[in-house]
Design an enzyme around this catalytic site. Structure first.
Site, PDB file in Angstrom:
ATOM      1  N   ASP A 400      28.012  42.800  41.820  1.00 26.69           N
ATOM      2  CA  ASP A 400      28.506  41.626  41.095  1.00 26.69           C
ATOM      3  C   ASP A 400      29.176  40.699  42.120  1.00 26.69           C
ATOM      4  O   ASP A 400      30.239  41.032  42.658  1.00 26.69           O
ATOM      5  CB  ASP A 400      29.511  42.074  40.032  1.00 26.69           C
ATOM      6  CG  ASP A 400      30.045  40.926  39.184  1.00 26.69           C
ATOM      7  OD1 ASP A 400      29.800  39.751  39.545  1.00 26.69           O
ATOM      8  OD2 ASP A 400      30.723  41.203  38.182  1.00 26.69           O
ATOM      9  N   HIS A 401      28.554  39.545  42.341  1.00 26.83           N
ATOM     10  CA  HIS A 401      29.042  38.650  43.381  1.00 26.83           C
ATOM     11  C   HIS A 401      30.381  38.010  43.027  1.00 26.83           C
ATOM     12  O   HIS A 401      31.081  37.485  43.892  1.00 26.83           O
ATOM     13  CB  HIS A 401      28.002  37.555  43.664  1.00 26.83           C
ATOM     14  CG  HIS A 401      27.968  37.116  45.096  1.00 26.83           C
ATOM     15  ND1 HIS A 401      29.099  37.073  45.877  1.00 26.83           N
ATOM     16  CD2 HIS A 401      26.952  36.698  45.889  1.00 26.83           C
ATOM     17  CE1 HIS A 401      28.775  36.639  47.084  1.00 26.83           C
ATOM     18  NE2 HIS A 401      27.484  36.417  47.133  1.00 26.83           N
ATOM     19  N   ARG A 402      30.762  38.038  41.758  1.00 28.39           N
ATOM     20  CA  ARG A 402      32.062  37.481  41.376  1.00 28.39           C
ATOM     21  C   ARG A 402      33.200  38.353  41.903  1.00 28.39           C
ATOM     22  O   ARG A 402      34.281  37.852  42.221  1.00 28.39           O
ATOM     23  CB  ARG A 402      32.170  37.384  39.853  1.00 28.39           C
ATOM     24  CG  ARG A 402      31.140  36.487  39.197  1.00 28.39           C
ATOM     25  CD  ARG A 402      31.190  36.619  37.687  1.00 28.39           C
ATOM     26  NE  ARG A 402      30.986  38.014  37.267  1.00 28.39           N
ATOM     27  CZ  ARG A 402      31.077  38.433  36.013  1.00 28.39           C
ATOM     28  NH1 ARG A 402      31.385  37.576  35.050  1.00 28.39           N
ATOM     29  NH2 ARG A 402      30.867  39.711  35.708  1.00 28.39           N
TER      30      ARG A 402
END
Length: 428
Positions: A400-402
């Protein structure tokens, strides 16, 4: 009286399906008894009573889908308690006369008072609705005798179907039934247009609640979680030898360590080195998890469930092996408890046993990453300037790049690969 509400049996559950009523109306209930089996988004789970009493009402039927918090039944102090419908939100009409105990107490009086031919119930009485007036006991007996309760004419007050009607129907209709209201003239409808034949000879299958939630959550994950993927192939020669040595030492105990057990433990070790991966992005907040709980994806008939190994970093390989097999067995039997499927901070999905070389796994929110593991393959590789055949495994990390930056995820995968290639680090 106490209302039984649809419980939240998993952290992602929003609604449940009444799979089976274990207790029937009139049954005595003790605290700890299983009342009902509920199909959640992950498995079919047993729901136990929290108090003693009698089940006096089932507000919803088997197969009904119910939102969390909705009333599904009522427990009373005695079997003849008659619950009211205020606030129950159930699908059954209110019970207008005594149920099991009431019918047993005064069946003769009811029969003597009732005329031989009772008038047909009026629409206002609810007699011609989609569901006939019945007592809970009558519904229970109809199920036990295999009778269609909708085809039985009631002789009780306002056309209500009582136990005597069920017994008469079972014995061949000895009890005289009230005449049915004259049927309305059937309206002639236009013939339905034939369905389009697409040539696929398709049949619509029943979709379980587990499958529906899997579809919804995977769609939400792909739509709301910005995935990125990191891939690496490891040399598994040392890992294979290490597993053989451990299993040889454990032979007398009956325990056996799998490659997946080693990978799960290695992930927990790497997460201790990279706590930034052991996080979640929830409601614009970044949560750092102090505990390392690795989920292990298990395929079941209804779909996919992910039981969780809590405090995986503190567990030994033998404990991980034993616990994983216990949870996988429970998952296949639909017996997982809510706490056994909740609290995951990282997941492992292994399709190597199916011969899959590599694949991209979908993140299981709110976790920030999941590791996809492929099959062990013998491949030609260059070692010290020479071509040799080595056992290799493909790994793919979905992130998850967040919550996790690319470099952070890459550093985690690098250390994970090195731990697996130097497997003594798994237990040190």
């Amino acid at each position: 009286m106490s209302e039984i509400q649809m419980p939240r049996l998993s952290d992602t559950m929003e609604e449940g399906v009444i799979s089976t009523w274990v207790k029937q109306v009139g049954d005595k209930v003790a605290s700890g008894d299983v009342l009902v089996e509920i199909e959640t988004d992950k498995a079919v789970m047993e729901y136990e009573a929290y108090e003693d009493g009698y089940l006096v009402k089932q507000s919803v039927s088997e197969g009904d889908t119910v939102q969390i918090g909705a009333v599904i039944g009522v427990i009373g102090d005695s079997p003849d308690a008659v619950p009211d419908d205020s606030g129950s939100g159930g699908s059954e009409p209110a019970q207008e006369s005594a149920d099991e105990a009431g019918e047993e107490a005064a069946p003769a009086a009811e029969e003597e008072a009732a005329p031989a031919e009772a008038p047909a119930p009026s629409p206002g009485d609810g007699g011609d609705g989609p569901r006939p007036r019945t007592s809970p006991l009558a519904r229970r007996l109809a199920r036990e005798y295999g009778l269609d309760i909708n085809s039985i004419q009631g002789s009780g007050p306002k056309g209500r179907i009582v136990r005597a009607d069920i017994e008469a129907a079972k014995d061949g209709g000895a009890r005289e039934a009230a005449p049915a209201a004259p049927a309305a003239k059937e309206e002639r409808s236009a013939p339905a247009a034939p369905a389009f034949d697409d040539g696929r000879d398709s049949e619509e299958l029943k979709v379980s609640n587990v499958r529906k939630v899997i579809a919804r959550r995977l769609s939400e994950s792909k739509q709301t979680v910005p995935h990125f993927y990191l891939r690496r192939t490891i040399d598994a020669e040392a890992l294979k030898g290490f597993r053989g040595q451990i299993n040889e030492q454990l032979a007398s105990t009956g325990a056996k360590i799998s490659f997946n057990d080693l990978i799960v433990k290695a992930c927990a070790t790497a997460l201790k080195l990279h706590p930034a991966v052991n996080t979640s992005w929830v409601d614009d907040k970044l949560l750092q998890h102090r505990r390392i709980n690795v989920g292990v994806a298990v395929a079941v008939d209804a779909g996919l469930v992910v039981p969780v190994l809590h405090d995986t970093d503190r567990a030994t390989l033998s404990e991980i092996s034993t616990r994983t097999r216990e949870l996988a067995g429970k998952a296949r039997d639909g017996k997982l408890k809510p706490q056994e499927m909740s609290g995951g901070t990282f997941s492992v999905s292994n399709l190597g046993m199916f011969g899959v070389d590599s694949f991209s796994a979908v993140i299981n929110p709110p976790e920030a990453a999941i590791l996809a593991v492929g099959a062990m393959r013998q491949e030609p590789v260059v070692v010290d300037g020479e071509v040799v055949v080595r056992n290799r495994i493909s790994l793919e990390l979905s992130v998850d790049h967040r919550a996790v930056d690319g470099a952070v995820g890459a550093a985690f995968l690098k250390d994970l690969a090195e731990i697996l290639e130097e497997p003594m680090r798994i237990i040190l």
